[in-house]
Design a protein around this motif. Sequence first.
Motif: not given
Length: 329
Positions: A75-97, A115-118, A136-137
Motif C-alpha cells: 500500500l502507498k500508505e496505511p488504510v483506515s477501515l471504519a466499521e460499517g464502511a465498504e471497501v474494495l479488494l482487488g482492482a481499484g482498491g486494496i491489492p490482494v492475490p 484477525s485484527a480486522l474483519l 475496523g482498524g
Amino acid sequence: MEFYGTLGDACWERETLEALFRAGMTGARLNLSHTTLEACAPLLEERFWPAARQAGVEAKLIVDLQGPELRVGTLKEPVSLAEGAEVLLGAGGIPVPAAALAAARTGDEISLDDSALLLTVVEERPDALLCQVERGGLLKSRKSMAILGVQPDTPALTEEDRRNLDWAARCGVTDVLQPFVRGAEDLAVLRGALAERGLERVRVMAKIENQLGIEKLDEIIDASDVICIARGDLGNSMPLWELPAAQKGIAARCRTAGRSFFVVTQLLWSMEQRAVPTRAEVCDIYNAVLDGSDALMLTGETAAGRYPVQAMEYLVKTARSALSTGRAG
C-alpha cells in the motif's frame, strides 16, 4: 532450549542484536513476506552474524517463506477501515492475490492482520470483491489475509520463495519455515527445492496454521524436522476459545511421535508497547514449556516493538523457570 526473535526495524542495530543474544536469544527469524534474503544479506553479514559471534552464540537463522499464505499487497500508505464502511479488494482498491479473488464468495468472512480486522464479502465482481467492514482498524502493507473456512488454490512455493532459497547458503540459513502446510506433499516440494540447491542439511519447520494442517498432522510430523504451532492464523481457522485445546492437542501428538515443536504468536504481545508483560503472557510461556515446547519465538515484540531486549529477557527467564520445575513426559 532455543529462543528465537524476529528481525525487523526495532532490532537491526548491531548493539541491539548483541544485547538480544546476551539476553538468551539463540537464533532469529526473517519474515520473507516483507523482504528478501538478497536485500537483507548486507545486514546479516555486517550486523547479525558479528553480533552473534561477539556474544559467543552459535546462532540459527530461520527464514519464513511466503508459501501458500495470503497477504494484502503493498500500500502507498496505511488504510483506515471504519466499521460499517465498504471497501474494495482487488482492482481499484486494496491489492490482494488473485487466488483470494477466485476463492471468496458472497457472505464469506475475510480476516486481515491476524484477525485484527474483519470484512464480509457483499458482492463478487470480475476482478474485485466489495466488502463491508465488520471490525475496523488501520491496515498496513503485506498484512496477513485469510478467507475463513476456505482454502484457496495456491502453490507450496512461490517464485519469490525459490529466489530466496537461491540466497540461503550464502546468507547462512539453518532452518526454513514453511507456512500453511497442507500435507506431506508441500514439504516434499520444499525438500526438493532445498536439494536442488545443495541445502539438504537445512531443517524443515512445518507451520500448522489451519484445520487442514491439524487433519494431516500425522503425515506432516513424519515429513518435517520441527513442528511450529503458529497461533495467529491457526486462531483464525476456529473459534478463538478452541485454540488452547488445539495447541495442547498438537503438542501432545508431537510428544507422542518424538517430534520437536515450538510455539509462536503473541507470547509477549503487550510488550510491543509496554516494558512489562501481563500475568497471562508469562503464564502462557510457562505452560508452553511444561507442554514440551523445545523452543519459543517472538515476532512483533522484537521486530517492531519498543522493548525488544526486555521482551527476550522475560521470555528466557520465564521459560527457564518452567524448565526448573519439570516438563510433561
